[in-house]
Scaffold this active site. Structure first.
Site, PDB file in Angstrom:
ATOM      1  N   LEU A 267       4.564 -50.714 -94.151  1.00 23.68           N
ATOM      2  CA  LEU A 267       4.633 -50.489 -95.602  1.00 23.68           C
ATOM      3  C   LEU A 267       4.985 -51.778 -96.319  1.00 23.68           C
ATOM      4  O   LEU A 267       5.989 -51.877 -97.005  1.00 23.68           O
ATOM      5  CB  LEU A 267       5.650 -49.398 -95.927  1.00 23.68           C
ATOM      6  CG  LEU A 267       5.103 -48.003 -95.903  1.00 23.68           C
ATOM      7  CD1 LEU A 267       6.175 -46.988 -96.265  1.00 23.68           C
ATOM      8  CD2 LEU A 267       3.926 -47.858 -96.835  1.00 23.68           C
ATOM      9  N   HIS A 268       4.172 -52.789 -96.133  1.00 27.46           N
ATOM     10  CA  HIS A 268       4.367 -54.071 -96.790  1.00 27.46           C
ATOM     11  C   HIS A 268       3.094 -54.439 -97.527  1.00 27.46           C
ATOM     12  O   HIS A 268       2.012 -53.989 -97.183  1.00 27.46           O
ATOM     13  CB  HIS A 268       4.721 -55.154 -95.764  1.00 27.46           C
ATOM     14  CG  HIS A 268       5.985 -54.850 -95.038  1.00 27.46           C
ATOM     15  ND1 HIS A 268       7.230 -55.016 -95.610  1.00 27.46           N
ATOM     16  CD2 HIS A 268       6.209 -54.329 -93.817  1.00 27.46           C
ATOM     17  CE1 HIS A 268       8.156 -54.630 -94.749  1.00 27.46           C
ATOM     18  NE2 HIS A 268       7.566 -54.207 -93.654  1.00 27.46           N
ATOM     19  N   ALA A 269       3.225 -55.255 -98.541  1.00 24.14           N
ATOM     20  CA  ALA A 269       2.099 -55.819 -99.293  1.00 24.14           C
ATOM     21  C   ALA A 269       1.058 -54.786 -99.717  1.00 24.14           C
ATOM     22  O   ALA A 269       1.342 -53.899-100.499  1.00 24.14           O
ATOM     23  CB  ALA A 269       1.483 -56.963 -98.511  1.00 24.14           C
TER      24      ALA A 269
END
Length: 95
Positions: free
Chosen positions: A13-15
């Site tokens: 759950l990044h970028a």
């Protein structure tokens, strides 16, 4: 309404996946929260906040708990689950 899903995107759950999730949540008439783990012991954060979502530091293969309330709760959960369970590919990023 509540659902547990496993995060599939390689970046967790990044970028890009987090941004897509937040933008999607903001299109529904529902309050959506997300948290690590499946037992309900971890605190939920607002899924319409990029900082809150990326702050969870969820990695690929981890399970997250989604909780939604409101008229569009079911549709919001379906849309968020679709993002979290799909592989996200970078399409032609500019150099």
């Amino acid at each position: 309404m509540e659902r547990t899903v496993e995060v599939v995107p390689a970046a967790g759950l990044h970028a890009r996946p987090a941004s897509s999730l937040v933008q999607t949540v903001n299109t529904f008439d529902a309050t959506v929260e997300i948290g690590r783990g499946t037992d309900g012991a971890d605190e939920l954060v607002s899924a319409n906040s990029m900082l809150a979502v990326t702050g969870l530091n969820v990695t690929q293969g981890e399970s997250v708990r989604l909780v939604a309330e409101g008229p569009d709760a079911a549709a919001a959960l379906d849309a968020v689950a679709a993002i979290l369970t799909s592989t996200v590919e970078d399409e032609g990023e500019a150099s």
